[in-house]
Design a protein around this motif. Structure first.
Motif, PDB file in Angstrom:
ATOM      1  N   MET A   1       0.845  -1.181   0.000  1.00  0.00           N
ATOM      2  CA  MET A   1       0.000   0.000   0.000  1.00  0.00           C
ATOM      3  C   MET A   1       0.886   1.238   0.000  1.00  0.00           C
ATOM      4  SD  MET A   1      -2.767   1.402   2.825  1.00  0.00           S
ATOM      5  CE  MET A   1      -1.723   1.281   4.235  1.00  0.00           C
ATOM      6  N   ALA A   2       0.608   2.164  -0.888  1.00  0.00           N
ATOM      7  CA  ALA A   2       1.336   3.425  -0.953  1.00  0.00           C
ATOM      8  C   ALA A   2       0.346   4.570  -0.766  1.00  0.00           C
ATOM      9  CB  ALA A   2       2.050   3.563  -2.277  1.00  0.00           C
ATOM     10  N   ILE A   3       0.718   5.498   0.059  1.00  0.00           N
ATOM     11  CA  ILE A   3      -0.087   6.698   0.273  1.00  0.00           C
ATOM     12  C   ILE A   3       0.782   7.870  -0.142  1.00  0.00           C
ATOM     13  CG2 ILE A   3      -1.300   8.119   1.960  1.00  0.00           C
ATOM     14  CD1 ILE A   3      -1.415   5.625   3.767  1.00  0.00           C
ATOM     15  N   LYS A   4       0.313   8.658  -1.082  1.00  0.00           N
ATOM     16  CA  LYS A   4       1.055   9.831  -1.528  1.00  0.00           C
ATOM     17  C   LYS A   4       0.131  11.032  -1.457  1.00  0.00           C
ATOM     18  CE  LYS A   4       4.110   7.431  -4.702  1.00  0.00           C
ATOM     19  NZ  LYS A   4       4.714   7.426  -6.036  1.00  0.00           N
ATOM     20  N   PHE A   5       0.645  12.124  -0.916  1.00  0.00           N
ATOM     21  CA  PHE A   5      -0.137  13.354  -0.898  1.00  0.00           C
ATOM     22  C   PHE A   5       0.783  14.553  -0.731  1.00  0.00           C
ATOM     23  CE2 PHE A   5      -0.161  11.622   3.426  1.00  0.00           C
ATOM     24  CZ  PHE A   5       0.217  12.714   4.204  1.00  0.00           C
ATOM     25  N   PHE A   6       0.250  15.701  -1.089  1.00  0.00           N
ATOM     26  CA  PHE A   6       0.959  16.978  -0.965  1.00  0.00           C
ATOM     27  C   PHE A   6       0.100  17.894  -0.121  1.00  0.00           C
ATOM     28  CE2 PHE A   6       1.731  21.351  -2.363  1.00  0.00           C
ATOM     29  CZ  PHE A   6       3.096  21.437  -2.178  1.00  0.00           C
ATOM     30  N   MET A   7       0.696  18.525   0.856  1.00  0.00           N
ATOM     31  CA  MET A   7      -0.036  19.473   1.694  1.00  0.00           C
ATOM     32  C   MET A   7       0.429  20.880   1.331  1.00  0.00           C
ATOM     33  SD  MET A   7      -0.341  17.541   5.392  1.00  0.00           S
ATOM     34  CE  MET A   7       1.313  17.893   5.921  1.00  0.00           C
ATOM     35  N   ALA A   8      -0.436  21.627   0.660  1.00  0.00           N
ATOM     36  CA  ALA A   8      -0.112  22.985   0.249  1.00  0.00           C
ATOM     37  C   ALA A   8      -0.213  23.899   1.464  1.00  0.00           C
ATOM     38  CB  ALA A   8      -1.053  23.444  -0.856  1.00  0.00           C
ATOM     39  N   MET A   9       0.908  24.114   2.106  1.00  0.00           N
ATOM     40  CA  MET A   9       0.952  24.947   3.297  1.00  0.00           C
ATOM     41  C   MET A   9       2.382  25.415   3.513  1.00  0.00           C
ATOM     42  SD  MET A   9       0.897  21.998   6.271  1.00  0.00           S
ATOM     43  CE  MET A   9       1.854  22.748   7.545  1.00  0.00           C
ATOM     44  N   GLU A  10       2.529  26.506   4.205  1.00  0.00           N
ATOM     45  CA  GLU A  10       3.863  26.936   4.594  1.00  0.00           C
ATOM     46  C   GLU A  10       4.269  26.077   5.787  1.00  0.00           C
ATOM     47  OE1 GLU A  10       5.983  30.992   6.126  1.00  0.00           O
ATOM     48  OE2 GLU A  10       4.527  31.142   4.482  1.00  0.00           O
ATOM     49  N   PRO A  11       5.393  25.363   5.694  1.00  0.00           N
ATOM     50  CA  PRO A  11       5.770  24.462   6.791  1.00  0.00           C
ATOM     51  C   PRO A  11       5.936  25.209   8.107  1.00  0.00           C
ATOM     52  CG  PRO A  11       7.157  24.077   4.877  1.00  0.00           C
ATOM     53  CD  PRO A  11       6.369  25.323   4.607  1.00  0.00           C
ATOM     54  N   PRO A  12       5.587  24.560   9.205  1.00  0.00           N
ATOM     55  CA  PRO A  12       5.779  25.205  10.508  1.00  0.00           C
ATOM     56  C   PRO A  12       7.266  25.337  10.809  1.00  0.00           C
ATOM     57  CG  PRO A  12       5.118  22.923  10.796  1.00  0.00           C
ATOM     58  CD  PRO A  12       5.032  23.213   9.330  1.00  0.00           C
ATOM     59  N   THR A  13       7.614  26.334  11.581  1.00  0.00           N
ATOM     60  CA  THR A  13       9.016  26.484  11.979  1.00  0.00           C
ATOM     61  C   THR A  13       9.214  26.138  13.448  1.00  0.00           C
ATOM     62  OG1 THR A  13       8.642  28.835  12.338  1.00  0.00           O
ATOM     63  CG2 THR A  13       9.576  28.199  10.212  1.00  0.00           C
ATOM     64  N   ALA A  14       8.127  25.945  14.178  1.00  0.00           N
ATOM     65  CA  ALA A  14       8.228  25.452  15.552  1.00  0.00           C
ATOM     66  C   ALA A  14       8.373  23.938  15.479  1.00  0.00           C
ATOM     67  CB  ALA A  14       6.978  25.817  16.343  1.00  0.00           C
ATOM     68  N   THR A  15       9.176  23.371  16.356  1.00  0.00           N
ATOM     69  CA  THR A  15       9.416  21.938  16.314  1.00  0.00           C
ATOM     70  C   THR A  15       9.113  21.269  17.644  1.00  0.00           C
ATOM     71  OG1 THR A  15      11.731  22.105  16.994  1.00  0.00           O
ATOM     72  CG2 THR A  15      11.274  22.268  14.626  1.00  0.00           C
ATOM     73  N   HIS A  16       9.153  19.956  17.605  1.00  0.00           N
ATOM     74  CA  HIS A  16       8.870  19.113  18.761  1.00  0.00           C
ATOM     75  C   HIS A  16       9.766  19.453  19.956  1.00  0.00           C
ATOM     76  CE1 HIS A  16       7.656  15.521  20.893  1.00  0.00           C
ATOM     77  NE2 HIS A  16       8.925  15.264  21.106  1.00  0.00           N
ATOM     78  N   GLN A  17      10.958  19.959  19.693  1.00  0.00           N
ATOM     79  CA  GLN A  17      11.926  20.241  20.756  1.00  0.00           C
ATOM     80  C   GLN A  17      11.621  21.524  21.526  1.00  0.00           C
ATOM     81  OE1 GLN A  17      13.829  18.056  21.609  1.00  0.00           O
ATOM     82  NE2 GLN A  17      14.458  16.825  19.900  1.00  0.00           N
ATOM     83  N   GLU A  18      10.648  22.279  21.092  1.00  0.00           N
ATOM     84  CA  GLU A  18      10.413  23.598  21.682  1.00  0.00           C
ATOM     85  C   GLU A  18       9.357  23.578  22.784  1.00  0.00           C
ATOM     86  OE1 GLU A  18      10.078  26.682  18.708  1.00  0.00           O
ATOM     87  OE2 GLU A  18      11.354  25.523  17.380  1.00  0.00           O
ATOM     88  N   HIS A  19       9.465  22.627  23.670  1.00  0.00           N
ATOM     89  CA  HIS A  19       8.566  22.578  24.820  1.00  0.00           C
ATOM     90  C   HIS A  19       8.934  23.691  25.799  1.00  0.00           C
ATOM     91  CE1 HIS A  19       6.646  18.830  23.752  1.00  0.00           C
ATOM     92  NE2 HIS A  19       7.824  18.267  23.569  1.00  0.00           N
ATOM     93  N   LYS A  20       7.991  24.093  26.598  1.00  0.00           N
ATOM     94  CA  LYS A  20       8.208  25.083  27.645  1.00  0.00           C
ATOM     95  C   LYS A  20       8.195  24.359  28.984  1.00  0.00           C
ATOM     96  CE  LYS A  20       7.817  28.629  24.836  1.00  0.00           C
ATOM     97  NZ  LYS A  20       8.933  29.436  24.448  1.00  0.00           N
ATOM     98  N   VAL A  21       8.811  24.955  29.972  1.00  0.00           N
ATOM     99  CA  VAL A  21       8.842  24.377  31.313  1.00  0.00           C
ATOM    100  C   VAL A  21       8.362  25.428  32.304  1.00  0.00           C
ATOM    101  CG1 VAL A  21      10.278  23.339  33.102  1.00  0.00           C
ATOM    102  CG2 VAL A  21      10.801  22.908  30.696  1.00  0.00           C
ATOM    103  N   ALA A  22       7.450  25.028  33.149  1.00  0.00           N
ATOM    104  CA  ALA A  22       6.979  25.883  34.236  1.00  0.00           C
ATOM    105  C   ALA A  22       7.175  25.114  35.535  1.00  0.00           C
ATOM    106  CB  ALA A  22       5.505  26.222  34.047  1.00  0.00           C
ATOM    107  N   VAL A  23       7.370  25.827  36.617  1.00  0.00           N
ATOM    108  CA  VAL A  23       7.494  25.187  37.919  1.00  0.00           C
ATOM    109  C   VAL A  23       6.197  25.431  38.670  1.00  0.00           C
ATOM    110  CG1 VAL A  23       8.786  25.085  40.080  1.00  0.00           C
ATOM    111  CG2 VAL A  23       9.983  25.516  37.918  1.00  0.00           C
ATOM    112  N   ILE A  24       5.498  24.350  38.979  1.00  0.00           N
ATOM    113  CA  ILE A  24       4.227  24.419  39.697  1.00  0.00           C
ATOM    114  C   ILE A  24       4.370  23.611  40.978  1.00  0.00           C
ATOM    115  CG2 ILE A  24       1.763  23.888  39.611  1.00  0.00           C
ATOM    116  CD1 ILE A  24       1.940  24.284  36.561  1.00  0.00           C
TER     117      ILE A  24
END
Length: 110
Positions: A1-24
């Protein structure tokens, strides 16, 4: 099975590594900041249109081309600035998992 598609969008520049930390109550709590939340929502909205009818259940290959708007690099040149592609791929795979492309991103073997 092959799935091919194109998403016409400007790619995000925020990434998975950009988590925030709060002290609660003296304990660190990791959360997604507004930029990462927006990037995740954008990807989820575009991916939902391409979700396969049946979830992928075996090892698979994911091939992605990120096409960024022309900036300091020329048309067709590689973008070698941040965000780097491994962090972009992680966010994309997490969103594909959330959309139901597969049960676990570990199925992406290549």
């Amino acid at each position: 099975m092959a799935i091919k598609f194109f998403m016409a969008m400007e790619p995000p520049t925020a990434t998975h590594q950009e988590h925030k930390v709060a002290v609660i109550k003296g304990r660190p709590v990791i959360y997604d900041g507004p930029e990462l939340k927006a990037a995740r929502q954008k990807l989820l909205a575009h991916l939902a249109k391409h979700k396969p009818r049946k979830q992928i259940e075996t090892g698979c290959r994911l091939m992605v081309k990120w096409c960024f708007p022309k900036g300091s690099h020329g048309q067709g040149e590689y973008r070698t600035t941040k965000p780097d592609t491994d962090n972009l791929q992680k966010l994309l795979k997490d969103c594909m998992t959330a959309c139901g492309f597969w049960k676990d991103a570990a199925l992406v073997a290549s």
